[in-house]
Design a protein around this motif. Sequence first.
Motif, PDB file in Angstrom:
ATOM      1  N   PHE A 147       0.860  -1.180   0.000  1.00 53.32           N
ATOM      2  CA  PHE A 147       0.000   0.000   0.000  1.00 53.32           C
ATOM      3  C   PHE A 147       0.896   1.230   0.000  1.00 53.32           C
ATOM      4  N   ASP A 148       0.825   2.024  -1.060  1.00 53.40           N
ATOM      5  CA  ASP A 148       1.478   3.319  -1.049  1.00 53.40           C
ATOM      6  C   ASP A 148       0.788   4.098   0.067  1.00 53.40           C
ATOM      7  N   THR A 149       1.564   4.630   0.994  1.00 56.06           N
ATOM      8  CA  THR A 149       0.965   5.233   2.183  1.00 56.06           C
ATOM      9  C   THR A 149       1.563   6.606   2.458  1.00 56.06           C
ATOM     10  N   HIS A 150       0.693   7.603   2.399  1.00 58.22           N
ATOM     11  CA  HIS A 150       1.088   8.976   2.713  1.00 58.22           C
ATOM     12  C   HIS A 150       0.181   9.510   3.817  1.00 58.22           C
ATOM     13  N   PHE A 151       0.519  10.695   4.287  1.00 57.54           N
ATOM     14  CA  PHE A 151      -0.224  11.290   5.399  1.00 57.54           C
ATOM     15  C   PHE A 151      -0.637  12.708   5.024  1.00 57.54           C
ATOM     16  N   GLU A 152      -1.325  13.376   5.915  1.00 55.46           N
ATOM     17  CA  GLU A 152      -1.854  14.716   5.658  1.00 55.46           C
ATOM     18  C   GLU A 152      -0.761  15.716   5.272  1.00 55.46           C
ATOM     19  N   ASN A 153       0.467  15.461   5.674  1.00 53.50           N
ATOM     20  CA  ASN A 153       1.568  16.381   5.357  1.00 53.50           C
ATOM     21  C   ASN A 153       2.221  16.080   4.003  1.00 53.50           C
ATOM     22  N   TYR A 154       1.571  15.292   3.167  1.00 52.20           N
ATOM     23  CA  TYR A 154       2.157  14.868   1.891  1.00 52.20           C
ATOM     24  C   TYR A 154       2.751  16.023   1.086  1.00 52.20           C
ATOM     25  N   MET A 155       2.049  17.129   1.001  1.00 48.90           N
ATOM     26  CA  MET A 155       2.514  18.248   0.177  1.00 48.90           C
ATOM     27  C   MET A 155       3.795  18.875   0.725  1.00 48.90           C
ATOM     28  N   GLN A 156       4.138  18.599   1.965  1.00 49.98           N
ATOM     29  CA  GLN A 156       5.369  19.119   2.557  1.00 49.98           C
ATOM     30  C   GLN A 156       6.538  18.125   2.444  1.00 49.98           C
ATOM     31  N   THR A 157       6.303  16.978   1.812  1.00 50.29           N
ATOM     32  CA  THR A 157       7.361  15.974   1.663  1.00 50.29           C
ATOM     33  C   THR A 157       8.121  16.189   0.358  1.00 50.29           C
ATOM     34  N   ALA A 158       9.274  15.542   0.244  1.00 47.54           N
ATOM     35  CA  ALA A 158      10.072  15.624  -0.987  1.00 47.54           C
ATOM     36  C   ALA A 158       9.267  15.109  -2.176  1.00 47.54           C
ATOM     37  N   GLU A 159       8.533  14.011  -1.989  1.00 44.98           N
ATOM     38  CA  GLU A 159       7.708  13.496  -3.088  1.00 44.98           C
ATOM     39  C   GLU A 159       6.608  14.484  -3.451  1.00 44.98           C
ATOM     40  N   GLY A 160       5.968  15.055  -2.443  1.00 46.45           N
ATOM     41  CA  GLY A 160       4.903  16.021  -2.681  1.00 46.45           C
ATOM     42  C   GLY A 160       5.378  17.246  -3.446  1.00 46.45           C
ATOM     43  N   ALA A 161       6.631  17.645  -3.230  1.00 46.28           N
ATOM     44  CA  ALA A 161       7.193  18.786  -3.964  1.00 46.28           C
ATOM     45  C   ALA A 161       7.370  18.469  -5.443  1.00 46.28           C
ATOM     46  N   LYS A 162       7.655  17.208  -5.761  1.00 45.32           N
ATOM     47  CA  LYS A 162       7.888  16.817  -7.157  1.00 45.32           C
ATOM     48  C   LYS A 162       6.645  16.266  -7.835  1.00 45.32           C
ATOM     49  N   LEU A 163       5.714  15.749  -7.039  1.00 47.43           N
ATOM     50  CA  LEU A 163       4.437  15.248  -7.555  1.00 47.43           C
ATOM     51  C   LEU A 163       3.346  15.854  -6.680  1.00 47.43           C
ATOM     52  N   PRO A 164       2.969  17.103  -6.987  1.00 42.81           N
ATOM     53  CA  PRO A 164       2.040  17.816  -6.100  1.00 42.81           C
ATOM     54  C   PRO A 164       0.571  17.405  -6.275  1.00 42.81           C
ATOM     55  N   VAL A 165       0.325  16.100  -6.156  1.00 40.49           N
ATOM     56  CA  VAL A 165      -1.037  15.567  -6.216  1.00 40.49           C
ATOM     57  C   VAL A 165      -1.218  14.674  -4.991  1.00 40.49           C
ATOM     58  N   PRO A 166      -1.923  15.157  -3.980  1.00 41.54           N
ATOM     59  CA  PRO A 166      -2.143  14.301  -2.811  1.00 41.54           C
ATOM     60  C   PRO A 166      -2.835  13.002  -3.233  1.00 41.54           C
ATOM     61  N   HIS A 167      -2.289  11.892  -2.766  1.00 44.32           N
ATOM     62  CA  HIS A 167      -2.843  10.588  -3.113  1.00 44.32           C
ATOM     63  C   HIS A 167      -2.486   9.584  -2.028  1.00 44.32           C
ATOM     64  N   CYS A 168      -3.287   8.534  -1.962  1.00 42.13           N
ATOM     65  CA  CYS A 168      -3.057   7.421  -1.031  1.00 42.13           C
ATOM     66  C   CYS A 168      -2.784   7.904   0.392  1.00 42.13           C
ATOM     67  N   ILE A 169      -3.575   8.886   0.810  1.00 38.35           N
ATOM     68  CA  ILE A 169      -3.488   9.366   2.187  1.00 38.35           C
ATOM     69  C   ILE A 169      -4.128   8.289   3.075  1.00 38.35           C
ATOM     70  N   LYS A 170      -3.359   7.810   4.039  1.00 39.00           N
ATOM     71  CA  LYS A 170      -3.786   6.670   4.857  1.00 39.00           C
ATOM     72  C   LYS A 170      -5.213   6.825   5.370  1.00 39.00           C
TER      73      LYS A 170
END
Length: 176
Positions: A46-69
């Motif tokens: 399960f790809d697993t992200h949290f509410e802070n996704y947009m503040q992560t390195a991945e979120g900076a490069k792929l700014p589409v919140p997804h798979c939020i736990k």
Amino acid sequence: MKHILIVVDIQKDFVDGALGTSEAVAMVDNAAKKISEFEGEIFVTFDTHFENYMQTAEGAKLPVPHCIKDTDGWQLDEKIAKALENKEYTKIEKLTFGSTELPEIIEKSVGKTEFDITLIGLCTDICVVSNALILKANFPEKEIYVDAACCAGVTVETHNAAITTMKMCQINIIGE
């Protein structure tokens, strides 16, 4: 010989949600059939992200919140969940493209038994290729397969590029 199936991230957000594609929707029936007919041990990532996704390195490069736990998009696609309904499987939440825990979990599970590994899932060009390469690096003498008919990439071109990369790294591609 023990057979292992790795079902990589066939979650709603990757099928028809935030990052869904028509190719992902099209491969779900193949993947569900493969799971239903599979006899062996199954691991589901399960790809697993949290509410802070947009503040992560991945979120900076792929700014589409997804798979939020625990959101609907984090859940497995309905057909995949149904195929797994009567199967035992190990759930693995991964916080990045490839699970560095997966080889250790498999090793503990198989013990000294000979095994092979087949991967299916999404996205071929990100998480499938990452996990396949991690597994090949950890198990260089084992047969590792990717069923291309049960995978989809971000685009057809990048799916094909990932397939080519995996072939070059001695991963067996089936279902082409």
